[in-house]
Write an enzyme that holds these catalytic residues in place. Structure first.
Site, PDB file in Angstrom:
ATOM      1  N   SER A 172       0.953  -1.369  -0.087  1.00 31.73           N
ATOM      2  CA  SER A 172      -0.188   0.075  -0.105  1.00 31.73           C
ATOM      3  C   SER A 172       0.765   1.147   0.012  1.00 31.73           C
ATOM      4  CB  SER A 172      -0.885  -0.050   1.039  1.00 31.73           C
ATOM      5  OG  SER A 172      -1.669   1.136   1.405  1.00 31.73           O
ATOM      6  N   TYR A 201      -2.231   0.086   9.833  1.00 32.06           N
ATOM      7  CA  TYR A 201      -2.571  -0.518   8.464  1.00 32.06           C
ATOM      8  C   TYR A 201      -1.081  -0.286   7.737  1.00 32.06           C
ATOM      9  CZ  TYR A 201      -3.894  -0.855   3.762  1.00 32.06           C
ATOM     10  OH  TYR A 201      -3.857  -1.267   2.468  1.00 32.06           O
ATOM     11  N   LYS A 251       1.582  -3.211   6.552  1.00 34.48           N
ATOM     12  CA  LYS A 251       2.124  -3.463   5.377  1.00 34.48           C
ATOM     13  C   LYS A 251       3.793  -3.244   5.078  1.00 34.48           C
ATOM     14  CE  LYS A 251      -1.751  -4.396   3.085  1.00 34.48           C
ATOM     15  NZ  LYS A 251      -2.147  -5.553   2.341  1.00 34.48           N
TER      16      LYS A 251
END
Length: 335
Positions: free
Chosen positions: A117, A141, A145
């Site tokens: 991402s 988040y 990643k």
């Protein structure tokens, strides 16, 4: 040989399965169906309901198929939720990925493509973001990643037969142009998806989170990429690795940014529906602007987008929402 697609019953994963089947690849899907749907797995793929955190389940899959490549899409993706529930994201995105990487390595998998991402960059500023930009995730988040990318980097460094490509997505939207797949999981959080829901009467309006960012109109600016182009980028990465390419990371975006207000206005224009829009406070973890510098993926992977057009992305998203409404009505009638 066979490609294993984790999360293949979800939004991006189901499009990837379509792209692989169209290229005569043998495909195995592993998905726990927490957010995905078994009906979304394209016909022609072998499906296993299993969790990537379950090593025994993965061992059975690898023992049953000659898998040479893994495309890893499974995971949690909601940025504000990750701020509230950080341990969930580290468990599901990072720890579970570690189990998958270990089992793939032990099974002799040579190519591993990871759904990363742009959140790994955090809030880099107003310029297009290159792959060399510093890492500064602003949410669990993004950190989850990045940690998985680091695991892949370190594993590849000591295992010469194992190579990976980490594709850093910007904002994925739209649906398969032939309407064979689209975004079906809920609750919806992505702008074009929820705006399409508002335009098709599934919600009474949408909220814009923050209007005081340092951007031209005060709302967040994002780079939107069509999900079918993203699947093509993954296949380009697979071909690159199979041809002996070195491990790498690449941005997946178009290099053009649109503000939240611009996207909302575009959805209204394409749909012809003037749905309600309200103003809400900023959400935790949202950077003001992030736009890809996409040249690396085009130059190194040979990726050429085919659907680089915001109205086209929106039109496909709207068509898919209408199909979902029809599907829901048929299911209710059947009951």
């Amino acid at each position: 040989m066979t490609v294993l697609v984790t999360g293949g019953a979800g939004y991006i994963g189901s499009h990837m399965v379509l792209a692989l089947l169209e290229r005569d690849e043998d495909v195995v899907v592993v998905d726990n169906l927490v957010t995905g749907h078994e009906w979304a797995v394209p016909a022609g793929a072998t499906f296993y309901k299993a969790d990537i955190a379950d090593p025994a389940a993965l061992d059975r899959v690898f023992a049953s198929h000659r898998i040479d490549a893994v495309m890893h899409f499974a995971g949690l993706i909601i940025v504000p939720e990750s701020v509230r529930l950080p341990l969930d994201y580290y468990r599901e995105n990072t720890c579970a990925s570690g189990v998958l990487i270990q089992r793939a390595l032990e099974a002799g998998v040579e190519s591993f493509i990871f759904s990363s991402s742009a959140a790994v960059y955090g809030a880099p500023g107003l310029e297009p973001v290159k792959e060399t930009a510093p890492f500064a995730p602003t949410s669990p988040y993004g950190t989850s990643k990045l940690m998985t990318e680091w695991m892949l980097r370190d594993v590849a460094a000591v295992n010469p037969g194992f190579r990976y490509a980490a594709l850093r997505y910007f904002n994925v939207a739209g649906a398969d142009p032939e309407m064979r797949a689209g975004q079906s999981s809920g609750p919806s959080t992505h702008l074009i998806k929820i705006a399409a829901e508002a335009a098709t009467g599934k919600r009474d309006g949408i909220a814009i989170y923050g209007d005081d960012f340092d951007t031209p109109d005060g709302t967040c600016v994002r780079d939107y990429i069509h999900v079918t182009d993203l699947a093509d980028a993954h296949y380009a990465a697979l071909s690159y690795l199979r041809a002996g390419g070195a491990s790498m990371a690449a941005n997946c975006g178009y290099g053009v940014g649109y503000s939240v207000r611009q996207v909302v206005d575009a959805v209204k224009a394409v749909s012809g529906v003037d749905f309600r829009v309200t103003q809400a406070p900023r959400r935790a973890g949202d950077p003001a602007m992030i736009v890809a510098a996409p040249g690396f993926a085009r130059e190194v992977l040979g990726w050429t987008p085919r659907l680089d057009d915001l109205p086209t992305i929106i039109r496909h998203a709207l068509q898919w929402e209408s199909l979902l409404s029809d599907r829901k009505a048929r299911e209710q009638d059947a009951r």
